[in-house]
Design a protein around this motif. Sequence first.
Motif, mmCIF file in Angstrom:
data_model
loop_
_atom_site.group_PDB
_atom_site.id
_atom_site.type_symbol
_atom_site.label_atom_id
_atom_site.label_comp_id
_atom_site.label_asym_id
_atom_site.label_seq_id
_atom_site.Cartn_x
_atom_site.Cartn_y
_atom_site.Cartn_z
ATOM 1 N N UNK A 11 0.831 -10.534 -3.397
ATOM 2 C CA UNK A 11 -0.444 -11.254 -3.375
ATOM 3 C C UNK A 11 -0.489 -12.438 -4.321
ATOM 4 N N UNK A 12 0.542 -12.632 -5.121
ATOM 5 C CA UNK A 12 0.548 -13.764 -6.057
ATOM 6 C C UNK A 12 1.978 -14.200 -6.333
ATOM 7 N N UNK A 13 2.101 -15.428 -6.837
ATOM 8 C CA UNK A 13 3.417 -15.938 -7.191
ATOM 9 C C UNK A 13 4.055 -15.153 -8.318
ATOM 10 N N UNK A 14 3.254 -14.762 -9.310
ATOM 11 C CA UNK A 14 3.792 -13.981 -10.422
ATOM 12 C C UNK A 14 4.344 -12.648 -9.938
ATOM 13 N N UNK A 15 3.614 -12.019 -9.010
ATOM 14 C CA UNK A 15 4.075 -10.734 -8.494
ATOM 15 C C UNK A 15 5.371 -10.909 -7.708
ATOM 16 N N UNK A 16 5.489 -12.019 -6.995
ATOM 17 C CA UNK A 16 6.725 -12.302 -6.271
ATOM 18 C C UNK A 16 7.896 -12.442 -7.246
ATOM 19 N N UNK A 17 7.661 -13.146 -8.350
ATOM 20 C CA UNK A 17 8.703 -13.331 -9.367
ATOM 21 C C UNK A 17 9.180 -11.983 -9.892
ATOM 22 N N UNK A 18 8.246 -11.080 -10.147
ATOM 23 C CA UNK A 18 8.639 -9.776 -10.679
ATOM 24 C C UNK A 18 9.386 -8.948 -9.640
ATOM 25 N N UNK A 61 0.829 -1.207 0.000
ATOM 26 C CA UNK A 61 0.000 0.000 0.000
ATOM 27 C C UNK A 61 0.859 1.252 0.000
ATOM 28 N N UNK A 62 0.275 2.327 -0.497
ATOM 29 C CA UNK A 62 0.966 3.616 -0.498
ATOM 30 C C UNK A 62 1.157 4.138 0.927
ATOM 31 N N UNK A 63 0.136 3.933 1.771
ATOM 32 C CA UNK A 63 0.209 4.409 3.152
ATOM 33 C C UNK A 63 1.387 3.778 3.876
ATOM 34 N N UNK A 112 11.830 2.772 -1.247
ATOM 35 C CA UNK A 112 10.616 2.142 -0.729
ATOM 36 C C UNK A 112 9.536 2.328 -1.790
ATOM 37 N N UNK A 113 8.917 1.238 -2.238
ATOM 38 C CA UNK A 113 8.037 1.348 -3.405
ATOM 39 C C UNK A 113 6.891 0.349 -3.346
ATOM 40 N N UNK A 114 5.822 0.684 -4.058
ATOM 41 C CA UNK A 114 4.730 -0.254 -4.288
ATOM 42 C C UNK A 114 4.967 -0.954 -5.623
ATOM 43 N N UNK A 115 4.189 -1.976 -5.898
ATOM 44 C CA UNK A 115 4.376 -2.757 -7.124
ATOM 45 C C UNK A 115 4.151 -1.932 -8.384
ATOM 46 N N UNK A 116 3.103 -1.107 -8.395
ATOM 47 C CA UNK A 116 2.767 -0.352 -9.602
ATOM 48 C C UNK A 116 3.897 0.587 -9.980
ATOM 49 N N UNK A 172 5.563 5.639 -5.402
ATOM 50 C CA UNK A 172 4.271 4.967 -5.559
ATOM 51 C C UNK A 172 3.371 5.774 -6.493
ATOM 52 N N UNK A 173 2.180 5.272 -6.750
ATOM 53 C CA UNK A 173 1.318 5.840 -7.771
ATOM 54 C C UNK A 173 0.834 7.242 -7.514
ATOM 55 N N UNK A 174 0.839 7.691 -6.248
ATOM 56 C CA UNK A 174 0.367 9.035 -5.947
ATOM 57 C C UNK A 174 1.431 10.103 -6.195
ATOM 58 N N UNK A 175 2.659 9.685 -6.388
ATOM 59 C CA UNK A 175 3.729 10.638 -6.670
ATOM 60 C C UNK A 175 3.598 11.132 -8.107
ATOM 61 N N UNK A 176 3.843 12.430 -8.309
ATOM 62 C CA UNK A 176 3.752 12.937 -9.683
ATOM 63 C C UNK A 176 4.985 12.511 -10.476
#
Length: 449
Positions: free
Chosen positions: A321-328, A251-253, A297-301, A273-277
């Motif tokens: 939240x998923x194996x694919x996301x872990x791989x990335x 999460x961004x928070x 420090x970052x979120x996935x997006x 994270x996504x809220x940063x311009x």
Amino acid sequence: MFSQFALHERLLKAVAELNFVEPTPVQVAAIPAALQGHDLRVTAQTGSGKTAAFVLPMLNRLMGDPKPRLSIRAVILLPTRELAQQTLKEVERFSQFTFIKSGLITGGEDFKVQAAMLRRVDILIGTPGRLIEHANAGNLLLDEVEVLVLDEADRMLDMGFAEDVQRLAEACSGPHQTLLFSATSGGSGLREMVNKVLKEPVHLQLNSVSDLNEGTRQQIITADHNYHKERLVEWLLANETYQKAIIFTNTRVQADRLYGKLVAKDVKAFVLHGEKDQKDRKLAIDRLRQGAVKVLVATDVAARGLDVDGLDLVINFDMPRSGDEYVHRIGRTGRAGGEGLAISLICHNDWNLMSSIERYLKQRFERRNIKDVKGIYQGPKNLKASGKAAGTKKKKIDPKTGKKVAKKAAAKTPVKAKRNTINKPKSDGPQLVSQDGLAPLKRRTPAAD
């Protein structure tokens, strides 16, 4: 040697200028097939050199059939701004001795300036959402596209771009070649996309998920709660040997909170994270690449597709939240044959997710304890060190049948209501009871009045 490929001499000159000597396995497999004009479906791990595997054949095709530039001739779709910017730089490096022009279309930039740029480029690199906006505005014409590349296709689907990608692919209505690359095999959504956008593709499976990141050690450290995780992060950053590190949150928070904690401890860090311009996001990546900061420090997006030299430590503050996301995520380290360390912090509510990712990868992560910041939680109580159930009582065996005897439930003894037994008056006469039923009220007598 790259000279083994039937590439234009100007492209080979660029390759030599960039000190590319030995092609990687994905380049050896994909470049010849792409040069022959086949549609490709390529599964290759992050950091394996797949960008060059589609950029070089694409440039070769555009040079081999020179045409006066009337419209966009090639499109590369990517899931995030950061990956799109990175890919633009690669395209410009490989095309430095040609007259091919490329341009970038992502969110966060002036829309009118982008619309004007669309009329001056051969290769368009962008994210699906922004390109759809230009298509809706009538600025984007793709009917003369000769090469369509879908990079990180699995991630684009995960981010909800399936319809946008499909629409853009359909807009490439003329004869064209499609090259689809992903780090994982994906699910039914990716297979559906392959069936829709590729024609008689050559399938190249350069790895299975269990083979990913062989140079990266994968560890887990159990934690009691998020505050304990924060202390573990501080200890790891202070005691691990690394050049650069990235810490992932869900999460961004949480990303902002952890960033604040690290800065308070005098750690040179940036948050992404996504809220940063767009300016802040670009600044964060540039500072990390230049070494001005060591920790991101970052979120996935926001962190998708980052390619930073010297990034050798990845910490999953939150389990993906998923194996694919872990791989990335762990693909950010151990790139191009290098070594890296990926550490996941696991609370009680992360354990089942972590176990499912182990099963998906057909791997078992190394368990690790840090004595200086050791917590109470060490995993489920009914698991032995071997991972098998333990701590359960042995069932009794019936000596006559030899079968296990199920434990009978203990008979429950009915409990009498307390209000009928407590403070029972000795008198046999009628009693007045308080509204809560717990104590008798004294009788009022004329004398008491």
